[in-house]
Enzyme design. Structure first.
Site, PDB file in Angstrom:
ATOM      1  N   LYS A 108     -11.362  -8.057  -8.824  1.00 14.92           N
ATOM      2  CA  LYS A 108     -11.832  -6.680  -8.959  1.00 14.92           C
ATOM      3  C   LYS A 108     -10.740  -5.806  -9.580  1.00 14.92           C
ATOM      4  O   LYS A 108     -10.968  -5.096 -10.551  1.00 14.92           O
ATOM      5  CB  LYS A 108     -12.215  -6.151  -7.577  1.00 14.92           C
ATOM      6  CG  LYS A 108     -12.873  -4.795  -7.621  1.00 14.92           C
ATOM      7  CD  LYS A 108     -13.492  -4.451  -6.298  1.00 14.92           C
ATOM      8  CE  LYS A 108     -12.436  -4.039  -5.296  1.00 14.92           C
ATOM      9  NZ  LYS A 108     -12.515  -2.685  -4.824  1.00 14.92           N
ATOM     10  N   LYS A 153       0.823  -1.217   0.000  1.00 18.47           N
ATOM     11  CA  LYS A 153       0.000   0.000   0.000  1.00 18.47           C
ATOM     12  C   LYS A 153       0.854   1.263   0.000  1.00 18.47           C
ATOM     13  O   LYS A 153       0.495   2.263  -0.619  1.00 18.47           O
ATOM     14  CB  LYS A 153      -0.976  -0.019   1.176  1.00 18.47           C
ATOM     15  CG  LYS A 153      -2.171  -0.910   0.858  1.00 18.47           C
ATOM     16  CD  LYS A 153      -3.027  -1.214   2.053  1.00 18.47           C
ATOM     17  CE  LYS A 153      -4.111  -2.219   1.666  1.00 18.47           C
ATOM     18  NZ  LYS A 153      -4.693  -2.871   2.839  1.00 18.47           N
ATOM     19  N   LYS A 174      -7.181 -15.620 -12.446  1.00 18.24           N
ATOM     20  CA  LYS A 174      -8.431 -15.495 -11.677  1.00 18.24           C
ATOM     21  C   LYS A 174      -9.245 -14.243 -11.972  1.00 18.24           C
ATOM     22  O   LYS A 174      -8.686 -13.185 -12.257  1.00 18.24           O
ATOM     23  CB  LYS A 174      -8.056 -15.451 -10.187  1.00 18.24           C
ATOM     24  CG  LYS A 174      -8.220 -16.764  -9.475  1.00 18.24           C
ATOM     25  CD  LYS A 174      -7.673 -16.701  -8.057  1.00 18.24           C
ATOM     26  CE  LYS A 174      -8.460 -15.765  -7.168  1.00 18.24           C
ATOM     27  NZ  LYS A 174      -8.139 -15.981  -5.736  1.00 18.24           N
TER      28      LYS A 174
END
Ligand code: TRP
Length: 329
Positions: A197, A111, A194
């Site tokens: 989002k 992050k 996969k």
């Protein structure tokens, strides 16, 4: 009965990968375990969502989980911020979490790399808040994906540290919940693994028919089989995997045959796939809408969920505070 707990991110919509993966498993677990499921709205504050959008995003994800099969009569379904005991335990656990170990967490480093302009200490202690979520219900199992394994390990470290420091056994060490057959991997439409989002390769339960059709028709394919009975390249295998999830076995067989004798037309396969995805998702979409607009129902669900969660959380917090040495005057 053993306790299972899972937090749900409050941003975004549910996609087919969530639906055939985690959600299917949650729905099954409701019957066999004492289940706590909650929307992690406090965690989402790390990214500073706008106050005007905050409530709606929680309401959307709650409506989607309910529409897709979570049963508030079988589990405790609640909003994280409705349970103040979580924040109180978070304060106690923060005293036992060291700056260095938080800084070494993979998700924190990631992050910081992605958003260097917003490295707040909520982000740094994100795993501590997650530990509070889990430990406040003394959960035995947490179904987690790979990206959350390290947070669960930190939770065990904090549980152990608390028990040692205060010479008690208030917190059991939670284990990751392993499903018998492993979670189903739903591929995305871009041939890149996969459905997810952030990958932008997903079909959402809330997508309308037109959007679903457009996404499926745009899925990556190749120039077609050149030899009978050949192995399928990954992009084509992915379309078959999706077809197997949503279509009748006879439909799958039909396209398998067409693949094997080299007469397959990807346009036909995609058209069928889009139609069958819609058959699964459109009734859920309608349900999402009706739940989203049923204020009374959502009020009942979240109040009952909150009450169940607070009963469990306040019992744990009382033990923890006693262990720390708090006494009433
Ligand atoms: N961090 C989790 C995620 O991003 C969500 C979460 C918050 C969670 N608290 C939790 C998951 C407790 C399991 C247990 O998906």
């Amino acid at each position: 009965m053993e306790t299972v707990l899972s937090g749900i991110r409050s941003t975004g919509h549910l996609h087919l990968g969530n639906y055939y993966g985690a959600l299917r498993n949650f729905v099954k677990m409701q019957n066999d375990y004492n289940c706590f499921f909650f929307i992690a709205d406090l965690h989402s504050l790390t990214t500073h969502p706008h106050p005007d959008d905050f409530h709606a995003s929680v309401k959307i994800i709650l409506s989607e989980y309910l529409a897709a099969g979570l049963d508030p009569d079988k589990c405790a379904l609640f909003i994280q911020s409705d349970v103040p005991e979580v924040s109180e335990l978070y304060v106690l656990l923060n005293m036992l979490a060291y700056k260095g170990e938080m800084e070494r967490t993979a998700s924190f480093k990631e992050k910081v790399r992605l958003n260097p302009e917003n490295v707040n200490t909520g982000l740094l202690t994100y795993p501590v808040l997650m530990a509070a979520d889990i430990l406040v219900h003394r959960a035995n199992y947490v179904p987690v994906g790979k990206d959350q394994e390290q947070h669960l390990e930190i939770t065990r470290v904090l549980a152990r540290r608390f028990n040692n420091m205060y010479n008690c056994d208030v917190f059991p060490e939670p284990q990751s919940f392993k499903f018998g057959s492993g979670p189903i991997k739903v591929p995305g439409l871009d041939g890149n693994g996969k459905m997810g989002k952030s990958e932008g390769n997903g079909i959402y339960l809330y997508d309308d028919e037109k959007t679903i059709t457009k996404k499926v028709m745009r899925a990556v394919t190749d120039s077609g089989p050149t030899e009978p009975n050949s192995e399928k390249p990954v992009v084509i295998e992915n379309l078959f995997t999706l077809l197997k999830l949503v279509s009748e076995p006879s439909t799958v067989d039909y396209f398998e045959e067409k693949w094997n004798d080299c007469s397959i037309r990807y346009g036909d396969l995609k058209k069928q796939l889009a139609e069958d995805i819609c058959k699964v998702t459109l009734p859920i979409r309608e349900k999402i809408d009706s739940i989203y607009n049923d204020e009374a129902f959502l009020h009942r669900v979240t109040s009952e969920g909150r009450d169940k969660a607070r009963a469990s959380a306040s019992a744990t917090l009382a033990l923890a505070k006693k262990a720390v040495g708090f006494r009433a005057f």
